[in-house]
Design an enzyme around this catalytic site. Sequence first.
Site, PDB file in Angstrom:
ATOM      1  N   SER A   1      34.172  43.487  12.626  1.00  0.00           N
ATOM      2  CA  SER A   1      34.805  44.678  13.192  1.00  0.00           C
ATOM      3  C   SER A   1      34.546  44.777  14.687  1.00  0.00           C
ATOM      4  O   SER A   1      33.425  44.565  15.156  1.00  0.00           O
ATOM      5  CB  SER A   1      34.274  45.940  12.498  1.00  0.00           C
ATOM      6  N   ASP A   2      35.590  45.115  15.413  1.00  0.00           N
ATOM      7  CA  ASP A   2      35.437  45.431  16.824  1.00  0.00           C
ATOM      8  C   ASP A   2      34.657  46.735  16.949  1.00  0.00           C
ATOM      9  O   ASP A   2      34.596  47.530  16.010  1.00  0.00           O
ATOM     10  CB  ASP A   2      36.819  45.561  17.466  1.00  0.00           C
ATOM     11  N   LYS A   3      34.065  46.961  18.110  1.00  0.00           N
ATOM     12  CA  LYS A   3      33.300  48.187  18.318  1.00  0.00           C
ATOM     13  C   LYS A   3      34.155  49.295  18.892  1.00  0.00           C
ATOM     14  O   LYS A   3      34.293  50.374  18.292  1.00  0.00           O
ATOM     15  CB  LYS A   3      32.102  47.927  19.248  1.00  0.00           C
TER      16      LYS A   3
ATOM     17  N   THR B 226      39.155  42.576  12.210  1.00  0.00           N
ATOM     18  CA  THR B 226      39.943  43.593  12.896  1.00  0.00           C
ATOM     19  C   THR B 226      40.233  43.124  14.317  1.00  0.00           C
ATOM     20  O   THR B 226      39.444  42.402  14.922  1.00  0.00           O
ATOM     21  CB  THR B 226      39.195  44.938  12.957  1.00  0.00           C
TER      22      THR B 226
END
Length: 781
Positions: free
Chosen positions: A303-305, A533
Amino acid sequence: MDGEVAAISETLQVPPGLDSREVAKRLAQYGFNEVKPPPRHPIRRFLEKFWAPVPWMLEVTVVLTWMLGHLLQACIMLALLAFNGVVSYVQEERAERALELLQRHLKVQARVWRDQRWQVVDARELVPGDVVHVRMGDIVPADLTLADGTALADESSLTGEAVPVQKTAGMTLYSGCAVQRGEATGVVQATGSRTVFGKTAELVKVARTRSHLQRTIFQIVGYLGALDIALVAAMLLAAASHAAWSQVLPFALMVIIASIPVALPATFTLAEALGAEALVRHGVLVTRLSAIEEAASMDVLLSDKTGTITENRLTVREVVPLGPWEPTAVLERAAWASDPATQDPIDLAVLATSPQHSRAAVERFVPFDPATKRSTALVRDEHGSLREVIKGAPAALTEAAECVPAKLEAVLDALAEQGYRTLAVAEGPVGGPYTLMGVIGLEDPPRPDSAPLIQQLAALGVTTKMVTGDTPNTAAAVARAVGIGTRVYPGRPQNGVQADQAVRYDVFAGVYPEDKYHLVRALQAAGHVVGMTGDGVNDAPALKQAEVGIAVANATGVAKAAASMVLTEPGLSNLVAAVDTSRRIYQRMRTYTLNKIIKTLQIALFLTTAYFVTGHLVTSPRLVVLLLFANDFVTMAIATDRVHPGKKPARWRIGQLVAVAAVLAAVMVGEAYAVMAWGLIVLHLPWAALPTLTFLMLVFSGQATVYVVREVRAFWASRPSATLLGASLGDSVAVSVMAHFGWLMVPLPWGVVAGVAGFALLFLLVADGLKRVGLRYAAIE
């Protein structure tokens, strides 16, 4: 942007945008900016259902049966062909409607200058003469003649060439191409079918690929078909000396056909269509239907932040000069290297903090580029000299700086420990060297739903790993706050990242877009099913490589086109619904698979071995065909069953699954012999009644099998869907009436019909107990 419009007018001699009245006029003249595929005639689509391997086998059998003089059987098989054709056609129509719904949600949008203001409209509403602005990550919505700006365009969808092409003023950007870098403004020259690309309607493709699940089931059925052929060959050899080929050959073909998954296409189409419709209601749009099934097995999520785990609402909290400058001077330079037109959250945060700083001195602006991790402004100072101001990731600016202040590392660590994103600002002559002026700390708090979401995914057996371009300390602070973990990968995860390292660490910081692809590959090499993502054009390779590519709500058109799922709301909360839905589909398809294996083994083993034991055909080809009808009704209803999603990622353990099915099939074969012995020895039924007795037994035991395998717990632990119960009830009543009144078979008394149903219930209890032991031993949940 007003300046861009003026430049367009002067260069191309067109009005500065259109007004609503002119747009309506041109829309009536040119039509919508779309190319609809030519409609396929419904009759042709229906006839195509009879042009495939499974229908071919039935068609050959119909011809052979007719040539042998069995006209009634041939008519029944024709009816079976028509039945499956109608069901497949109806369910395909339903799936097509679901896909059309997805495409309507996945509309490509365009920034257009109309009525003297910039606005966002659907790309299909563009008309020739519209002034359109495109930037990195956009899919070009129509053929544009550029007047201002520079764009690096990927034209591979048009020309097949992988090398992107630099486009400048006076050149044409073609519809369907992706903007990889830069931004530009141009005038629409052609729309719809008049564009060079001519495929605007397919800017966001909805692909339907064959999934691992379908390949697995076809593989199993192939093995079972081979077993059937071997058994039938043995029966034909045994019958060659004393039985008429005209009787045995059609029967042998029916046994083989009984092992073919006639209802498989319709069942999968229905299950996927229902899943896609359910996910739309949860804010998840599926662009590749097989991803619904793949998500059931996903056990790692990268997941991206920013904007995914965090709110992406940046606020400047601290400005730390690195030399003899005031914080306001650092902010002023940062504002010069920002542009509100980009709508970049960092740019907007900087400009909101320093609105008094004029950008009049800026002569050229290059927006943030993920490849260089910085934005650049060319400014003219008070002495008339040109200078460059850059802002971006501290690591990227450090590489370009003439010297690095000694306190930089301490400043970055202090800001990162507070969870702040850090932004460096530098200035220098055109082309460098640059002087680092200061560091800006921006706060981007975690989303309120991030921590609960990560806990929910963990409870489902999905490990979440953070992948971000931020510094390790900032990433670790956010990861700790939401419960991801704090094991940060040391360095940048480039091509050299090992599979065990990708598995071991929780956080990957300082990541460039191309690094995400290598991370996905490394995790897949370790045996994981990966979800990824992404939101940018450079995320496309990773999104395509991942089994489940997820474009977040604010993703670019290119990212959405590459992904297999698109979220319509910020954050990842809808992802839990996607996992839940996909695991429900997996449970239904596992029910289908187990049921198919058991029925195939039961029918093939019993009918062939019974021939060797009795010397008679214990049922007729006509009743085998009717059996296919009876089985298909309930088999397709499995796609609507009420099931509970598993708590762990789905895994197809083929060996264990076949072993459990073989045990249950042996129980069902035992039931078949018990019913035959009861009918012939206890009730003294004539041999002529045996085919009817066998037919009833196979139908009722087939019904029982569905309810045994649909639940890993006791069969009564959950209530089946109304559709499944209705199909079973209707099926049972129909065959009971036919058997009692002797329609297409020798009649049997009601007491015998009830007795066969009683045997099925008794063996249901026995098989259910063995199933629970077998599934527990095979570690199948």
